[in-house]
Design a protein around this motif. Structure first.
Motif, mmCIF file in Angstrom:
data_model
loop_
_atom_site.group_PDB
_atom_site.id
_atom_site.type_symbol
_atom_site.label_atom_id
_atom_site.label_comp_id
_atom_site.label_asym_id
_atom_site.label_seq_id
_atom_site.Cartn_x
_atom_site.Cartn_y
_atom_site.Cartn_z
ATOM 1 N N LYS A 15 0.809 -1.147 0.181
ATOM 2 C CA LYS A 15 0.032 0.085 0.191
ATOM 3 C C LYS A 15 0.944 1.192 -0.301
ATOM 4 O O LYS A 15 0.611 2.240 -0.813
ATOM 5 C CB LYS A 15 -0.824 -0.127 1.182
ATOM 6 C CG LYS A 15 -2.247 0.715 1.186
ATOM 7 C CD LYS A 15 -2.838 0.837 2.431
ATOM 8 C CE LYS A 15 -4.128 0.011 2.459
ATOM 9 N NZ LYS A 15 -4.917 -0.069 3.549
ATOM 10 N N GLU A 18 2.146 1.896 -3.488
ATOM 11 C CA GLU A 18 0.982 2.515 -4.081
ATOM 12 C C GLU A 18 0.955 3.788 -3.810
ATOM 13 O O GLU A 18 0.673 4.571 -4.923
ATOM 14 C CB GLU A 18 -0.143 1.430 -3.969
ATOM 15 C CG GLU A 18 -1.236 1.687 -5.041
ATOM 16 C CD GLU A 18 -2.510 0.610 -5.019
ATOM 17 O OE1 GLU A 18 -2.090 -0.698 -5.241
ATOM 18 O OE2 GLU A 18 -3.278 1.007 -4.569
ATOM 19 N N GLU A 48 -8.040 -0.706 14.598
ATOM 20 C CA GLU A 48 -8.944 -0.160 13.660
ATOM 21 C C GLU A 48 -10.366 -0.409 14.230
ATOM 22 O O GLU A 48 -11.238 -1.195 14.071
ATOM 23 C CB GLU A 48 -8.999 -0.524 12.348
ATOM 24 C CG GLU A 48 -7.500 -0.522 11.639
ATOM 25 C CD GLU A 48 -7.531 -0.998 10.099
ATOM 26 O OE1 GLU A 48 -8.553 -1.306 9.705
ATOM 27 O OE2 GLU A 48 -6.431 -0.694 9.459
ATOM 28 N N ASP A 75 -5.157 5.555 5.096
ATOM 29 C CA ASP A 75 -6.434 5.425 4.359
ATOM 30 C C ASP A 75 -7.134 4.197 5.161
ATOM 31 O O ASP A 75 -6.568 3.463 5.815
ATOM 32 C CB ASP A 75 -6.301 4.742 2.991
ATOM 33 C CG ASP A 75 -5.820 3.242 2.818
ATOM 34 O OD1 ASP A 75 -5.475 2.972 3.656
ATOM 35 O OD2 ASP A 75 -6.069 2.825 1.778
ATOM 36 N N SER A 77 -9.709 1.026 3.781
ATOM 37 C CA SER A 77 -10.428 0.559 2.448
ATOM 38 C C SER A 77 -11.158 -0.818 2.674
ATOM 39 O O SER A 77 -10.730 -1.384 3.634
ATOM 40 C CB SER A 77 -9.405 0.661 1.225
ATOM 41 O OG SER A 77 -8.260 0.044 1.647
ATOM 42 N N GLY A 78 -11.987 -1.209 1.429
ATOM 43 C CA GLY A 78 -12.479 -2.221 1.539
ATOM 44 C C GLY A 78 -13.143 -2.589 0.201
ATOM 45 O O GLY A 78 -13.497 -1.869 -0.607
ATOM 46 N N ALA A 93 -9.952 -6.942 5.489
ATOM 47 C CA ALA A 93 -8.853 -7.602 5.631
ATOM 48 C C ALA A 93 -8.756 -8.705 6.545
ATOM 49 O O ALA A 93 -7.694 -9.239 6.736
ATOM 50 C CB ALA A 93 -7.829 -6.379 6.545
ATOM 51 N N LYS A 103 -7.666 -14.884 1.537
ATOM 52 C CA LYS A 103 -8.718 -14.160 1.490
ATOM 53 C C LYS A 103 -9.556 -14.183 0.160
ATOM 54 O O LYS A 103 -10.909 -14.326 0.110
ATOM 55 C CB LYS A 103 -8.249 -12.784 1.801
ATOM 56 C CG LYS A 103 -7.845 -12.538 3.293
ATOM 57 C CD LYS A 103 -7.665 -11.209 3.531
ATOM 58 C CE LYS A 103 -6.699 -11.292 4.854
ATOM 59 N NZ LYS A 103 -5.536 -10.668 5.030
ATOM 60 N N PHE A 121 -14.429 -1.236 -4.867
ATOM 61 C CA PHE A 121 -13.696 -0.849 -3.947
ATOM 62 C C PHE A 121 -13.883 0.592 -3.505
ATOM 63 O O PHE A 121 -14.228 1.304 -4.200
ATOM 64 C CB PHE A 121 -12.254 -0.856 -4.497
ATOM 65 C CG PHE A 121 -11.425 -2.299 -4.271
ATOM 66 C CD1 PHE A 121 -11.377 -3.030 -3.266
ATOM 67 C CD2 PHE A 121 -10.963 -2.789 -5.686
ATOM 68 C CE1 PHE A 121 -10.335 -4.228 -3.286
ATOM 69 C CE2 PHE A 121 -10.312 -4.035 -5.851
ATOM 70 C CZ PHE A 121 -10.037 -4.772 -4.696
ATOM 71 N N ASP A 158 -6.727 -7.784 -5.761
ATOM 72 C CA ASP A 158 -6.478 -7.383 -6.730
ATOM 73 C C ASP A 158 -6.742 -8.619 -8.158
ATOM 74 O O ASP A 158 -7.172 -8.093 -9.127
ATOM 75 C CB ASP A 158 -5.199 -6.768 -7.043
ATOM 76 C CG ASP A 158 -4.865 -5.376 -6.525
ATOM 77 O OD1 ASP A 158 -6.077 -4.712 -6.646
ATOM 78 O OD2 ASP A 158 -4.012 -4.853 -6.402
ATOM 79 N N HIS A 183 -9.998 3.437 -6.327
ATOM 80 C CA HIS A 183 -10.607 4.147 -5.153
ATOM 81 C C HIS A 183 -9.715 4.804 -4.692
ATOM 82 O O HIS A 183 -10.060 6.078 -4.260
ATOM 83 C CB HIS A 183 -11.181 2.730 -4.352
ATOM 84 C CG HIS A 183 -10.420 1.847 -3.956
ATOM 85 N ND1 HIS A 183 -9.458 1.131 -5.108
ATOM 86 C CD2 HIS A 183 -9.976 1.330 -2.642
ATOM 87 C CE1 HIS A 183 -8.781 0.290 -4.362
ATOM 88 N NE2 HIS A 183 -8.844 0.207 -3.190
ATOM 89 N N ARG A 184 -8.397 4.573 -4.252
ATOM 90 C CA ARG A 184 -7.487 5.421 -3.435
ATOM 91 C C ARG A 184 -7.074 6.452 -4.183
ATOM 92 O O ARG A 184 -6.963 7.646 -3.747
ATOM 93 C CB ARG A 184 -6.151 4.437 -3.214
ATOM 94 C CG ARG A 184 -5.420 4.865 -1.885
ATOM 95 C CD ARG A 184 -4.590 3.742 -1.307
ATOM 96 N NE ARG A 184 -5.556 2.278 -0.870
ATOM 97 C CZ ARG A 184 -5.695 1.280 -1.424
ATOM 98 N NH1 ARG A 184 -4.916 0.993 -2.586
ATOM 99 N NH2 ARG A 184 -6.209 0.347 -0.901
HETATM 100 P P1 IMP Z 1 -7.192 -2.085 5.157
HETATM 101 O O1 IMP Z 1 -7.542 -0.537 4.490
HETATM 102 O O2 IMP Z 1 -5.611 -1.974 5.308
HETATM 103 O O3 IMP Z 1 -7.805 -2.105 6.518
HETATM 104 O O4 IMP Z 1 -7.342 -3.003 4.233
HETATM 105 C C1 IMP Z 1 -8.524 -3.430 3.538
HETATM 106 C C2 IMP Z 1 -8.557 -4.713 2.744
HETATM 107 O O5 IMP Z 1 -9.238 -4.608 1.705
HETATM 108 C C3 IMP Z 1 -7.372 -5.461 2.638
HETATM 109 O O6 IMP Z 1 -7.670 -6.807 2.803
HETATM 110 C C4 IMP Z 1 -7.036 -5.128 1.310
HETATM 111 O O7 IMP Z 1 -6.326 -6.154 0.623
HETATM 112 C C5 IMP Z 1 -8.272 -5.125 0.519
HETATM 113 N N1 IMP Z 1 -7.895 -3.824 -0.397
HETATM 114 C C6 IMP Z 1 -7.971 -2.608 -0.152
HETATM 115 N N2 IMP Z 1 -7.698 -1.819 -1.060
HETATM 116 C C7 IMP Z 1 -7.395 -2.841 -2.226
HETATM 117 C C8 IMP Z 1 -6.571 -2.649 -3.457
HETATM 118 O O8 IMP Z 1 -6.708 -1.666 -4.012
HETATM 119 N N3 IMP Z 1 -6.581 -3.856 -3.953
HETATM 120 C C9 IMP Z 1 -6.787 -5.152 -3.421
HETATM 121 N N4 IMP Z 1 -7.129 -5.292 -2.139
HETATM 122 C C10 IMP Z 1 -7.444 -4.140 -1.526
#
Ligand code: IMP
Length: 197
Positions: A15, A18, A48, A75, A77-78, A93, A103, A121, A158, A183-184
């Motif tokens: 991350k 990225e 979290e 960030d 994300s999900g 996650a 996963k 996403f 991904d 999304h990011r």
């Molecule tokens: P967190 O934001 O670190 O809590 O991760 C959220 C979960 O969503 C993780 O398991 C990531 O692998 C997945 N995730 C978030 N963004 C992406 C992405 O851009 N590609 C693939 N998986 C993502």
């Protein structure tokens, strides 16, 4: 506004990389002179415990900003599946113990026999600049889940996510191509836009 140092508040090196690319692709050299991976500063882990992506992103950015006195970007994300009413979402996650491929297997199992493969996403980003301001934005990327993993780039889900309008998964696209639509990136563009106002 250009920062001398900026911390990316994540323990996930994929991350962090990225984010470095997104910042460079979006803002060139105009955002920060040095972009630091949080674990290089401290071993701190931020739980979290928030009930939304935005709350979790803010918890992380604020904690790291307090610890370091430096501007911090975090960030949360999900991945949200239409057929599962938005699950796994905030818990993406933590759905099963194990690595990314465990996963992905869990996800494909959940969708077995289901016709609706729609997904999105979502990412909330929080930029906390100590004693100045905190900004929060959200971005999304819509797509669908393919039947089996393809591609080796990227991280997380991904290999099974096919973004809308594309015939390659996020893991088959180059990092640069993913960063045009992710999304990011969409959330970061909003942060950058607010800073330029
Ligand atoms: P967190 O934001 O670190 O809590 O991760 C959220 C979960 O969503 C993780 O398991 C990531 O692998 C997945 N995730 C978030 N963004 C992406 C992405 O851009 N590609 C693939 N998986 C993502």
């Amino acid at each position: 506004m250009k920062f001398t140092k900026l911390i990316i508040a994540t323990g996930n090196r994929g991350k962090y990389r990225e984010f470095c690319e997104i910042i460079r692709d979006t803002a060139g050299e105009n955002f920060a002179d040095e972009i630091i991976f949080a674990p290089e500063i401290s071993r701190m882990i931020v739980e979290e415990t928030g009930k939304t992506y935005a709350e979790n992103a803010m918890l992380k950015a604020r904690a790291w900003a307090e610890r370091s006195g430096l501007p911090c970007l975090a960030d949360d994300s999900g991945l949200e599946l239409d057929a599962l009413d938005g699950a796994p979402g905030l818990y993406s996650a933590r759905v099963v113990a194990g690595n990314d491929s465990d996963k992905v297997s869990w996800l494909l199992g959940q969708l077995e026999g289901k016709a609706d493969r729609g997904a999105r996403f979502v990412a909330s980003l929080c930029l906390c600049v100590p004693e100045k301001f905190t900004l929060i934005t959200e971005g999304e990327c819509r797509g669908k889940i393919v039947d089996s993993p393809s591609g080796y780039d990227g991280f997380g889900y991904d290999p099974v996510f096919l973004p809308e309008g594309y015939e390659l998964t996020f893991a088959e696209l180059s990092g640069h191509a993913k960063n045009q639509i992710s999304h990011r990136t969409n959330a970061f563009r909003k942060i950058y836009g607010l800073l330029k106002q």
